[in-house]
Structures are given as structure tokens and as C-alpha cells.
Design an enzyme around this catalytic site. Sequence first.
Site, mmCIF file in Angstrom:
data_model
loop_
_atom_site.group_PDB
_atom_site.id
_atom_site.type_symbol
_atom_site.label_atom_id
_atom_site.label_comp_id
_atom_site.label_asym_id
_atom_site.label_seq_id
_atom_site.Cartn_x
_atom_site.Cartn_y
_atom_site.Cartn_z
ATOM 1 N N MET A 6 67.624 41.580 47.522
ATOM 2 C CA MET A 6 68.558 42.243 46.618
ATOM 3 C C MET A 6 68.713 41.401 45.361
ATOM 4 S SD MET A 6 71.341 43.556 49.399
ATOM 5 C CE MET A 6 72.443 44.347 48.273
ATOM 6 N N CYS A 11 63.961 50.895 43.042
ATOM 7 C CA CYS A 11 65.033 50.481 42.125
ATOM 8 C C CYS A 11 65.318 51.562 41.074
ATOM 9 C CB CYS A 11 64.668 49.174 41.444
ATOM 10 S SG CYS A 11 65.988 48.642 40.337
ATOM 11 N N ASN A 56 67.212 52.718 55.929
ATOM 12 C CA ASN A 56 68.162 51.951 55.101
ATOM 13 C C ASN A 56 69.148 52.881 54.408
ATOM 14 O OD1 ASN A 56 68.105 50.805 51.831
ATOM 15 N ND2 ASN A 56 69.129 49.611 53.394
ATOM 16 N N ARG A 66 74.174 45.936 51.415
ATOM 17 C CA ARG A 66 75.441 45.482 50.838
ATOM 18 C C ARG A 66 76.437 44.980 51.881
ATOM 19 N NH1 ARG A 66 76.350 50.980 47.715
ATOM 20 N NH2 ARG A 66 75.321 51.637 49.653
HETATM 21 C C1 LIG Z 1 73.126 44.266 43.785
HETATM 22 C C2 LIG Z 1 71.979 44.979 44.460
HETATM 23 C C3 LIG Z 1 70.704 44.536 44.261
HETATM 24 C C4 LIG Z 1 69.629 45.190 44.887
HETATM 25 N N1 LIG Z 1 68.372 44.712 44.695
HETATM 26 C C5 LIG Z 1 67.342 45.280 45.366
HETATM 27 C C6 LIG Z 1 66.026 44.759 45.246
HETATM 28 O O1 LIG Z 1 65.781 43.772 44.519
HETATM 29 N N2 LIG Z 1 65.048 45.364 45.968
HETATM 30 C C7 LIG Z 1 65.287 46.443 46.783
HETATM 31 O O2 LIG Z 1 64.370 46.954 47.420
HETATM 32 N N3 LIG Z 1 66.516 46.960 46.887
HETATM 33 C C8 LIG Z 1 67.533 46.401 46.211
HETATM 34 N N4 LIG Z 1 68.794 46.914 46.354
HETATM 35 C C9 LIG Z 1 69.005 48.077 47.239
HETATM 36 C C10 LIG Z 1 69.339 47.640 48.670
HETATM 37 O O3 LIG Z 1 68.279 46.894 49.207
HETATM 38 C C11 LIG Z 1 69.582 48.845 49.566
HETATM 39 O O4 LIG Z 1 68.432 49.639 49.581
HETATM 40 C C12 LIG Z 1 70.759 49.700 49.119
HETATM 41 O O5 LIG Z 1 71.854 48.897 48.729
HETATM 42 C C13 LIG Z 1 71.201 50.669 50.234
HETATM 43 O O6 LIG Z 1 71.463 49.974 51.415
HETATM 44 P P1 LIG Z 1 72.967 49.518 51.835
HETATM 45 O O7 LIG Z 1 73.810 50.761 51.795
HETATM 46 O O8 LIG Z 1 72.807 48.931 53.203
HETATM 47 O O9 LIG Z 1 73.410 48.514 50.801
HETATM 48 C C14 LIG Z 1 69.863 46.303 45.722
HETATM 49 C C15 LIG Z 1 71.174 46.750 45.896
HETATM 50 C C16 LIG Z 1 72.230 46.112 45.283
HETATM 51 C C17 LIG Z 1 73.627 46.624 45.510
#
Ligand SMILES: Cc1cc2nc3c(=O)[nH]c(=O)nc-3n(C[C@H](O)[C@H](O)[C@H](O)COP(=O)(O)O)c2cc1C
Length: 311
Positions: free
Chosen positions: A1, A84, A184, A209
Amino acid sequence: MSGVTNRTLRALYKPFGLGLTVTEFVSSNALQYGNRRTMEMIDQHGLEHPVSTQLWGNDPQIMAYAAKVVRECGADIVDINFGCPAPKVTKTEGGSACLRDVDRCEAIMRAVVEAVDCPVTVKMRLGWTEQDLVFVEVAKRAQAVGVQAVTLHARTARQFYKGSADWEHIAVLKRAVDIPVIGNGDLDDPSLAMERMRESGVDAVMLGRAVLGNPWLISALRSLMEGEQPQPYPPSAARLRYAIHHYRTMVAEWGEERAVPQMRKHLGYYLKGFAGASELRERVMRTAGAEETIAVVEETTARLESQALVA
Ligand SMILES: Cc1cc2nc3c(=O)[nH]c(=O)nc-3n(C[C@H](O)[C@H](O)[C@H](O)COP(=O)(O)O)c2cc1C
């Protein structure tokens, strides 16, 4: 992330029971220039293997070159980002914007698979818009060119983080391909994650998150997966003790100047869910340096510990 899962965080959280951690996404273009900050992001040394490094970009040849670099720098897995939705990424046709052109997705995946001698995986969203759900098509092409697993964050790019992740689509994907599917989106509770796994049939789940400031979610889910009763989450004082440990580790590894702004963010995640948490967050925001911040958190931690003793 991005901006969060640096090397220190991944090393700290992995022992809670993570099978695999992934770097912040790294620009394949930036890797071409060997930029120091970018090289720090792909540094996987000293971490427990396997480790995965995530790349984003739109040019198959540059992505292939970047994949070789990260492989040489220790990645066991190269992960391609087709997820992204941030404008700074999609305006150069990277991240989720790739999903607007599935032929290009295929070319990128093929070039990266051919470039490295390790597994290549893909992380994607459902599609650019609700009218354009290309995830099954992209996953089938991924499988055909030798990608070894796909992770689906079940939102469209246009959704950003609005609404909720649609796990029905994840179940559809699981039925459509033979390679492992990782689900995810919105997993913030260990029992919910187990339920989603069972319902969708996925091979694994990716936590995002909800883990920030709460690595005990990982150990609780790990216990459930192993058929054991999870430990309850630790009390606030123990969580704050861990936050202090995280803070000190960051300062030791990155130096105060770089650790302080990063830890402001992380403290925001840890300092939740107990009486006085928002006042503490405000006080922490007004502190000047690491020692002052840690002293403020220490004071609250000691107070919570003595209250627990009295109780
Ligand atoms: C601050 C932030 C940075 C993220 N950076 C990435 C990243 O670099 N690569 C990626 O595949 N997903 C990234 N994501 C997405 C998360 O990996 C994930 O797919 C998304 O937050 C949904 O999952 P969750 O509800 O469990 O957070 C990011 C999300 C957040 C909030």
C-alpha cells in the site's frame, strides 16, 4: 500500500501471521533511473521470504525491464498493478487505467512473465466502470500467458473507495479461472473474512486498510484459518505499547526526520477506540519531535495500565 507498507511495516506485521507481504507499488519508469527513494521502496533485504514487489506502468518493455531489476533486488514474486485509481497514476494510463485496454494488459503481463524466472501475479479492480467489467477477461488472459495468481479488489476504478466491494464478482472470478484467486476488499473482521472465503471459494484473502494500526486482525484470522479460537484483541494500553515500539523502530531505521511524518499517519491508526483517544491524537499532532511524541503516548499508556490494575 502506497505510502504505508514500507519495509519496516512489513517486517513488523509479518510475524503476526501474514503469508505474504507486498511492497508499496513502484513506478516502472522511475525504476529505469535508479532513483534512491524508489530503490528503497523495493528493498526486500532481511525480510522473511517469500516477498513480493509490485510494479505499475503502461509500457510492456519498461515493465519487463523493471521486473528484472526488482527480481535482482530480491523479489520472489513480481506483482503487476492494474488496480490503482489515483489520477496521478491513471493519467499516464497506469494502474487501473490499463483495464481500459485488455490487449495492453495482456502485452504487459506477457512481457513481465517472459522477463523473470519467478512467479508473476496481478492485482486488479473489476474494470474501469460498471459498464466495462473486464476482470474475467483479464484474468483468463493472465492465466494464458503464465501469470500464477490474481488478486481482485472488487470495486471499479471509478468507484475509488465508495460503496462496498462486491464479493459476488470475486466468486465469479474464482469459478472462471484455474489459477489461484485472492479476494480483497472491506475485510475488517476475522469472522467476516472467513465467511467471504467460504462463500466465494477463493484461495486466499488480502487484507488492506483494516490491518493498519491493528495487526492483531492478522493473528485472529490466522487462528480461525487454522481452526483455533482467536485471542481477543489486546487492551488499549498494549496496543499503545506496540505503537511506541513501531515508532522507535521507524526512527531507528529511517532517522527522525523521515520517521516522524510517517508515524503521524500510523499513530492516527493506533490511537482509536478508547476513552480519550481523540484528545491524545490532537496532542500528538501538536508535538514537535519523536521523543516528545513518544513521551505523550507513554503517559497515556501508563495511565491506561494503572487504570487496568485498579480495575
Ligand atoms: C493508502 C492506500 C494505499 C494503497 N496502495 C496500494 C498499492 O500501492 N498497491 C495496491 O495494489 N493497492 C493499493 N491500495 C489498495 C489496497 O491494497 C486494497 O486493495 C484496498 O484498500 C481494498 O482493500 P481493503 O478494503 O482491505 O483496504 C492502497 C490503498 C490505500 C488506502
